[in-house]
Write a protein that holds these residues in place. Structure first.
Motif, PDB file in Angstrom:
ATOM      1  N   LEU A   1      78.613  -9.697   4.089  1.00 14.06           N
ATOM      2  CA  LEU A   1      77.907  -9.196   3.351  1.00 14.06           C
ATOM      3  C   LEU A   1      76.412  -9.873   2.940  1.00 14.06           C
ATOM      4  O   LEU A   1      76.550 -11.138   2.817  1.00 14.06           O
ATOM      5  CB  LEU A   1      78.094  -8.795   2.206  1.00 14.06           C
ATOM      6  CG  LEU A   1      77.512  -8.031   0.884  1.00 14.06           C
ATOM      7  CD1 LEU A   1      78.474  -7.121   0.006  1.00 14.06           C
ATOM      8  CD2 LEU A   1      76.587  -8.810  -0.004  1.00 14.06           C
ATOM      9  N   ASP A   2      75.350  -9.066   2.991  1.00 13.41           N
ATOM     10  CA  ASP A   2      73.921  -9.745   2.566  1.00 13.41           C
ATOM     11  C   ASP A   2      72.869  -8.743   2.336  1.00 13.41           C
ATOM     12  O   ASP A   2      73.309  -7.520   2.625  1.00 13.41           O
ATOM     13  CB  ASP A   2      73.293 -10.626   3.746  1.00 13.41           C
ATOM     14  CG  ASP A   2      72.573 -11.682   3.099  1.00 13.41           C
ATOM     15  OD1 ASP A   2      72.237 -11.665   1.828  1.00 13.41           O
ATOM     16  OD2 ASP A   2      71.738 -12.539   3.859  1.00 13.41           O
ATOM     17  N   GLU A   3      71.639  -8.853   1.743  1.00 16.06           N
ATOM     18  CA  GLU A   3      70.500  -8.034   1.626  1.00 16.06           C
ATOM     19  C   GLU A   3      69.440  -8.468   2.617  1.00 16.06           C
ATOM     20  O   GLU A   3      69.301  -9.410   2.944  1.00 16.06           O
ATOM     21  CB  GLU A   3      70.165  -8.322   0.190  1.00 16.06           C
ATOM     22  CG  GLU A   3      71.075  -8.099  -0.840  1.00 16.06           C
ATOM     23  CD  GLU A   3      71.837  -9.193  -1.512  1.00 16.06           C
ATOM     24  OE1 GLU A   3      72.541  -9.255  -2.282  1.00 16.06           O
ATOM     25  OE2 GLU A   3      71.723 -10.282  -0.562  1.00 16.06           O
ATOM     26  N   MET A   4      68.905  -7.153   3.124  1.00 11.68           N
ATOM     27  CA  MET A   4      67.586  -7.303   3.926  1.00 11.68           C
ATOM     28  C   MET A   4      66.604  -6.718   3.224  1.00 11.68           C
ATOM     29  O   MET A   4      66.491  -5.585   2.884  1.00 11.68           O
ATOM     30  CB  MET A   4      67.908  -6.539   5.203  1.00 11.68           C
ATOM     31  CG  MET A   4      66.784  -6.676   6.200  1.00 11.68           C
ATOM     32  SD  MET A   4      66.812  -6.097   7.814  1.00 11.68           S
ATOM     33  CE  MET A   4      65.820  -6.479   8.784  1.00 11.68           C
ATOM     34  N   THR A   5      65.563  -7.599   2.672  1.00  5.23           N
ATOM     35  CA  THR A   5      64.761  -7.102   1.696  1.00  5.23           C
ATOM     36  C   THR A   5      63.322  -7.036   2.387  1.00  5.23           C
ATOM     37  O   THR A   5      62.969  -7.426   3.413  1.00  5.23           O
ATOM     38  CB  THR A   5      64.606  -8.320   0.588  1.00  5.23           C
ATOM     39  OG1 THR A   5      64.009  -9.418   0.848  1.00  5.23           O
ATOM     40  CG2 THR A   5      65.777  -8.377  -0.176  1.00  5.23           C
ATOM     41  N   GLY A   6      62.631  -6.364   1.449  1.00  5.51           N
ATOM     42  CA  GLY A   6      60.985  -6.021   1.988  1.00  5.51           C
ATOM     43  C   GLY A   6      60.775  -5.479   3.505  1.00  5.51           C
ATOM     44  O   GLY A   6      60.068  -5.631   4.393  1.00  5.51           O
ATOM     45  N   ILE A   7      62.010  -4.524   3.787  1.00  8.22           N
ATOM     46  CA  ILE A   7      61.815  -3.601   5.001  1.00  8.22           C
ATOM     47  C   ILE A   7      60.594  -2.767   4.843  1.00  8.22           C
ATOM     48  O   ILE A   7      60.527  -1.823   3.767  1.00  8.22           O
ATOM     49  CB  ILE A   7      62.983  -2.931   5.222  1.00  8.22           C
ATOM     50  CG1 ILE A   7      64.190  -3.904   5.200  1.00  8.22           C
ATOM     51  CG2 ILE A   7      62.924  -2.168   6.651  1.00  8.22           C
ATOM     52  CD1 ILE A   7      65.361  -3.298   5.351  1.00  8.22           C
TER      53      ILE A   7
END
Length: 257
Positions: free
Chosen positions: A54-60
């Motif tokens: 699990l992780d976050e992909m930010t600023g897409i």
């Protein structure tokens, strides 16, 4: 299987380059633990234990190209307009099932707060109520060592656990005490933290690269809503047509000659 997933770094990049000690004193133990988690994921799944990365992909960015693409022709690639209009950004939180290669839960929204992660995990766990144990591979971001996550883990235990008070006493005293609780292998939900500066050990990062190559890099989005819809549609498409477990060959040994 996807192509072999060899990290492009040594097992200890900082020491290899500068000669300084590793930034994480438990570097080797954490690397060994995560590699074992990946190696055992398929076998554990047969016994009701699930493993998620699990992780976050930010600023897409929702970028709208000002002109349409010029289609490819013999001897010429598709040409993409370099000017664009910005329509804001979105954040993706994704949970990758290590044993199946599918993204079992994807959450797209404006933020990546502690509450966002809690909601994402509750939705994920609701899909697998009969799982005997859950393994979560995550990096050491502060929201991954939060009070909400500690309480979520405690809820899954058969006996009540006295957690104390955040910043003052007990398990909730500090990030260190919360991380130790979350990493306890006896719990029904166990978090396996990557070492500091080693997000490359997290398999979800490999899936994020697929998302970028297949969707984000060349697409045009007229709004944040359209960006969100296309990301979720891609997750569904990926799960139906492309999902395979990654073949993880890294064992923790330095990748040097």
């Amino acid at each position: 299987m996807w192509a072999d997933c060899w990290p492009r770094l040594t097992s200890n990049p900082t020491r290899a380059v500068t000669g300084s000690p590793p930034p994480d004193p438990n570097f080797e133990d954490k690397v060994k633990d995560i590699c074992q988690v990946y190696e055992q994921a398929a076998t554990r799944a047969e016994h009701g234990e699930l493993t998620f990365s699990l992780d976050e992909m930010t600023g897409i960015q929702a970028l709208e190209r000002t002109m349409p693409d010029i289609a490819m022709k013999p001897g010429r690639c598709t040409r993409i307009e370099f000017e664009y209009i910005r329509h804001g950004t979105q954040t993706l939180i994704a949970s990758f099932n290590v044993a199946t290669g599918q993204v079992d839960q994807a959450t797209v929204g404006d933020t990546r707060t502690e509450q966002d992660l809690e909601s994402h995990l509750r939705a994920l766990l609701a899909q697998v109520p009969d799982a005997s144990k859950i393994h979560l591979v995550m990096d050491c971001l502060n929201t991954h060592q939060s009070e909400s996550l500690v309480r979520l883990v405690a809820e899954r235990e058969e006996k009540p656990i006295h957690l104390g008070q955040k910043g003052k006493t007990g398990i909730l005293l500090s990030m260190a005490t919360r991380a130790a609780f979350l990493s306890d292998p006896s719990h029904r939900l166990v978090v396996h933290f990557t070492p500091k500066h080693c997000s490359w050990l997290n398999q979800i990062e490999l899936w994020f690269s697929i998302l970028v190559r297949k969707l984000l890099r060349r697409s045009s989005f007229t709004s944040q809503a359209q960006l969100k819809a296309k990301i979720l549609a891609f997750v569904d498409y990926f799960n139906r047509t492309m999902a395979k477990p990654f073949k993880w060959n890294y064992t923790g040994k330095p990748l040097v000659a």
